[in-house]
Design a protein around this motif. Structure first.
Motif, PDB file in Angstrom:
ATOM      1  N   LEU A   1      74.676  67.141  72.659  1.00  0.00           N
ATOM      2  CA  LEU A   1      73.413  66.517  72.267  1.00  0.00           C
ATOM      3  C   LEU A   1      73.587  65.025  72.033  1.00  0.00           C
ATOM      4  N   VAL A   2      74.646  64.659  71.306  1.00  0.00           N
ATOM      5  CA  VAL A   2      74.865  63.247  70.984  1.00  0.00           C
ATOM      6  C   VAL A   2      75.335  62.472  72.216  1.00  0.00           C
ATOM      7  N   ALA A   3      76.263  63.066  72.980  1.00  0.00           N
ATOM      8  CA  ALA A   3      76.849  62.326  74.114  1.00  0.00           C
ATOM      9  C   ALA A   3      75.856  62.139  75.251  1.00  0.00           C
ATOM     10  N   ALA A   4      75.212  63.229  75.686  1.00  0.00           N
ATOM     11  CA  ALA A   4      74.317  63.139  76.845  1.00  0.00           C
ATOM     12  C   ALA A   4      72.910  62.724  76.445  1.00  0.00           C
ATOM     13  N   GLY A   5      72.355  63.382  75.417  1.00  0.00           N
ATOM     14  CA  GLY A   5      70.971  63.136  75.068  1.00  0.00           C
ATOM     15  C   GLY A   5      70.726  61.844  74.330  1.00  0.00           C
ATOM     16  N   VAL A   6      71.725  61.361  73.582  1.00  0.00           N
ATOM     17  CA  VAL A   6      71.535  60.145  72.789  1.00  0.00           C
ATOM     18  C   VAL A   6      72.302  58.970  73.393  1.00  0.00           C
ATOM     19  N   ALA A   7      73.631  59.107  73.516  1.00  0.00           N
ATOM     20  CA  ALA A   7      74.428  57.989  74.020  1.00  0.00           C
ATOM     21  C   ALA A   7      74.074  57.676  75.478  1.00  0.00           C
ATOM     22  N   GLY A   8      74.038  58.706  76.339  1.00  0.00           N
ATOM     23  CA  GLY A   8      73.709  58.460  77.733  1.00  0.00           C
ATOM     24  C   GLY A   8      72.317  57.893  77.920  1.00  0.00           C
ATOM     25  N   ALA A   9      71.354  58.438  77.167  1.00  0.00           N
ATOM     26  CA  ALA A   9      69.983  57.927  77.273  1.00  0.00           C
ATOM     27  C   ALA A   9      69.879  56.503  76.753  1.00  0.00           C
ATOM     28  N   THR A  10      70.619  56.176  75.698  1.00  0.00           N
ATOM     29  CA  THR A  10      70.583  54.811  75.168  1.00  0.00           C
ATOM     30  C   THR A  10      71.154  53.821  76.178  1.00  0.00           C
ATOM     31  N   VAL A  11      72.270  54.168  76.794  1.00  0.00           N
ATOM     32  CA  VAL A  11      72.862  53.293  77.814  1.00  0.00           C
ATOM     33  C   VAL A  11      71.890  53.105  78.980  1.00  0.00           C
ATOM     34  N   LEU A  12      71.257  54.199  79.424  1.00  0.00           N
ATOM     35  CA  LEU A  12      70.306  54.114  80.532  1.00  0.00           C
ATOM     36  C   LEU A  12      69.121  53.230  80.167  1.00  0.00           C
ATOM     37  N   SER A  13      68.566  53.438  78.982  1.00  0.00           N
ATOM     38  CA  SER A  13      67.384  52.680  78.582  1.00  0.00           C
ATOM     39  C   SER A  13      67.701  51.198  78.383  1.00  0.00           C
ATOM     40  N   LEU A  14      68.791  50.911  77.679  1.00  0.00           N
ATOM     41  CA  LEU A  14      69.140  49.505  77.447  1.00  0.00           C
ATOM     42  C   LEU A  14      69.530  48.800  78.741  1.00  0.00           C
ATOM     43  N   GLY A  15      70.249  49.509  79.609  1.00  0.00           N
ATOM     44  CA  GLY A  15      70.599  48.903  80.890  1.00  0.00           C
ATOM     45  C   GLY A  15      69.364  48.575  81.713  1.00  0.00           C
ATOM     46  N   GLY A  16      68.412  49.503  81.741  1.00  0.00           N
ATOM     47  CA  GLY A  16      67.183  49.234  82.473  1.00  0.00           C
ATOM     48  C   GLY A  16      66.358  48.124  81.856  1.00  0.00           C
ATOM     49  N   ALA A  17      66.248  48.143  80.516  1.00  0.00           N
ATOM     50  CA  ALA A  17      65.467  47.100  79.853  1.00  0.00           C
ATOM     51  C   ALA A  17      66.102  45.729  80.032  1.00  0.00           C
ATOM     52  N   GLY A  18      67.423  45.658  79.938  1.00  0.00           N
ATOM     53  CA  GLY A  18      68.092  44.379  80.133  1.00  0.00           C
ATOM     54  C   GLY A  18      67.932  43.842  81.548  1.00  0.00           C
ATOM     55  N   THR A  19      68.058  44.731  82.543  1.00  0.00           N
ATOM     56  CA  THR A  19      67.875  44.302  83.932  1.00  0.00           C
ATOM     57  C   THR A  19      66.445  43.847  84.199  1.00  0.00           C
ATOM     58  N   ALA A  20      65.480  44.582  83.634  1.00  0.00           N
ATOM     59  CA  ALA A  20      64.072  44.191  83.827  1.00  0.00           C
ATOM     60  C   ALA A  20      63.782  42.837  83.186  1.00  0.00           C
TER      61      ALA A  20
END
Length: 535
Positions: free
Chosen positions: A228-247
């Motif tokens: 839950l923490v690794a995939a649902g939280v850490a992975g999602a946070t990396v995906l969201s921040l990476g996308g927001a930073g690129t945008a």
């Protein structure tokens, strides 16, 4: 000897099943590939498929039949049986899902791939077979039964999220192209969107099946919380921040640096927006689930989110320092320096608020969190890694200084040589200093707090009820580290209270008990057995 025998036999069975499945996939693929002769020019491949099928297949069948026939209680409770079923089910699920979805996506562009489809069909059969064994009333394993559902839900989540991001990104790119037309080479946008939707649908189906039908959502502790923490939280946070930073970087480039065509600047914007949106939704969903979990899981969600934000913010700060130093040189001044600065600003603006919201540096920390192991490990880990990186960058800076002093003929200025490691040194130095100060403050608070009498060093709690309130009560009352062993389903006699004793009853039972190790068995009903163990 029985343990060694099980390990050898189940490892051999695993290898034989994999080899037989590969061979059968090759033969079925040749049969479905109507456009080619059965052997054609690939005699070696046909011989390999025949050997794998006709040799490994019968051996796997005989070995499985022997193991299945003697599957008693001892075999069911063995770690090897549970590990074999979990491992083979996961391998079969991943292989079958990936190949079948690849086949379906290829059909969008009228590309029939019979051999890939054959591989998916064979491995789907392997998965169904092992799922049947894992559900058998009398021979299913009694250990590691939750591993396959958890891993399957994580795999489905990753595939589904990837497909959804690609589909939304493709739609967004098509909309952006309407404002900034560009030369499109290759497949039309709708084809990529449809293929991505197929992957999304397949991943969502796999995730739903394991998350809801297999009840992975209800699992608590251990691997379930880690996933839950690794995939649902850490992975999602990396995906969201990476996308927001690129945008944000693309928008800043569009506003302040048009040294390249607008279409090139906006090229990553669609996928970045999709990643930011989907990642935020996945993070929000799993964070809501973590609220109902243990204190350790809730703390892990906070520190993981904080850590990802910290990495983004520190990276942005280092890049900003790098770009400012680069602007002082003659050769690198201009649009490249501006792009570097905009990239650093994007990372800092995106990561800084996330770190601030998750870590809450200005809010007082309660005594429970100050002494939590997860918080202390996080502080030491961040400080240690930052210090290591800072030392390495100091060595690089020293090397560059000596290289410049000794007259290396590269033509670079001193600032140009050290600007990248110096920016990294500033960021890691600030992170290390801050977290070391917080660690020292927490340590002082723990030392100054009134001591709690530690009567028991470790408690092993055997219970069939929800262990969280019992664990918390034992730790608060005795100061002991608590290890929970769960009763198997149906272990309670008929007519007894499945809820078991209350936390207060458990604390009362431990009153006056001292020792290094104590075994506590709860049930049946409200019964509590406290057994001090010999050192």
């Amino acid at each position: 000897m029985p343990t060694v025998r099980r390990i050898i036999l189940f490892t051999l069975l695993f290898a034989l099943v994999v080899i037989a499945a590969i061979g059968l996939s090759g033969l079925l693929g040749r049969l479905l590939d109507a456009g080619n002769a059965l052997a054609s020019s690939d005699v070696t491949g046909l011989a390999r498929s025949l050997a794998f099928t006709l040799i490994a297949g019968p051996f796997a069948t005989v070995l499985w039949w022997l193991l299945w026939r003697r599957m008693g209680q001892d075999e069911r409770s063995s770690l090897a049986w549970g590990l074999y079923l979990a491992g083979m089910s996961t391998v079969a699920l991943v292989t079958a899902s990936a190949t079948l979805l690849t086949t379906a996506a290829a059909l969008v562009r009228s590309d029939w791939q019979p051999r890939t489809f054959a591989t998916g069909v064979v491995w789907a059969g392997v998965w169904s077979w092992h799922r049947w064994m894992s559900r058998h009333d009398r021979k299913r394993p009694s250990r590691l039964v939750t591993v396959a559902p958890i891993l399957g839900s994580v795999f489905g989540l990753v595939v589904g999220v990837g497909g959804l991001v690609t589909a939304i990104g493709s739609l967004a790119d098509a909309a952006i192209d309407g404002f900034a037309p560009s030369v499109v080479v290759g497949d039309p946008w709708w084809r990529l969107t449809l293929q991505a939707l197929i992957w999304f649908a397949g991943g969502a189906a796999v995730w739903w099946w394991h998350w809801f039908a297999d009840r992975a959502r209800t699992l608590r502790g251990g691997l379930a919380d880690v996933a839950l923490v690794a995939a649902g939280v850490a992975g999602a946070t990396v995906l969201s921040l990476g996308g927001a930073g690129t945008a944000l970087f693309s928008l800043l480039k569009l506003a302040f640096d048009r040294s390249v065509p607008v279409a090139q600047i906006l090229d990553p914007l669609g996928a970045a927006l999709a990643a930011a949106a989907v990642g935020a939704l996945v993070w929000r969903y799993h964070r809501g689930l973590a609220v109902t979990r243990s204190d350790q899981t809730r703390l892990a969600v906070g520190v993981v989110t904080s850590g990802v934000g910290l990495v983004a913010a520190a990276s942005g700060l280092g890049v900003i320092v790098n770009s400012i130093l680069a602007a002082t040189t003659v050769t690198l001044a201009g649009s490249d320096t501006r792009s570097l600065l905009l990239g650093g600003i994007s990372a800092l603006v995106v990561g800084g608020p996330v770190w601030w919201a998750a870590w809450k540096p200005t809010r007082p920390v309660d005594a429970v969190q100050v002494g939590a192991t997860g918080r202390r490990v996080y502080l030491v880990l961040v400080f240690g890694l930052s210090a290591v990186v800072a030392i390495i960058t100091l060595l690089v800076i020293g090397y560059r200084l000596f290289e410049f002093a000794l007259g290396d003929a590269t033509g670079q200025s001193l600032v140009d040589r050290v600007r990248a490691p110096l920016g990294l040194l500033v960021a890691t130095g600030l992170a290390a200093g801050y977290h070391f100060a917080v660690w020292r403050h927490d340590r002082s608070a723990i030392t100054a707090a009134p001591g709690r009498e530690r009567t028991i060093a470790r408690v092993t709690l055997v219970t069939g009820a929800d262990p969280e309130p019992l664990t918390r009560a034992v730790a608060d009352a005795t100061g002991a580290a608590v290890t929970v062993w769960r009763r198997s389903v149906g272990a309670e006699p008929a007519g007894t209270d499945p809820a078991g004793p209350t936390a207060q009853q458990l604390v009362d039972a431990l009153h006056g008990v001292t020792g290094k190790r104590v075994l506590v068995v709860t049930g049946p009903g409200s019964r509590i057995d406290v057994i001090p163990l010999q050192d």
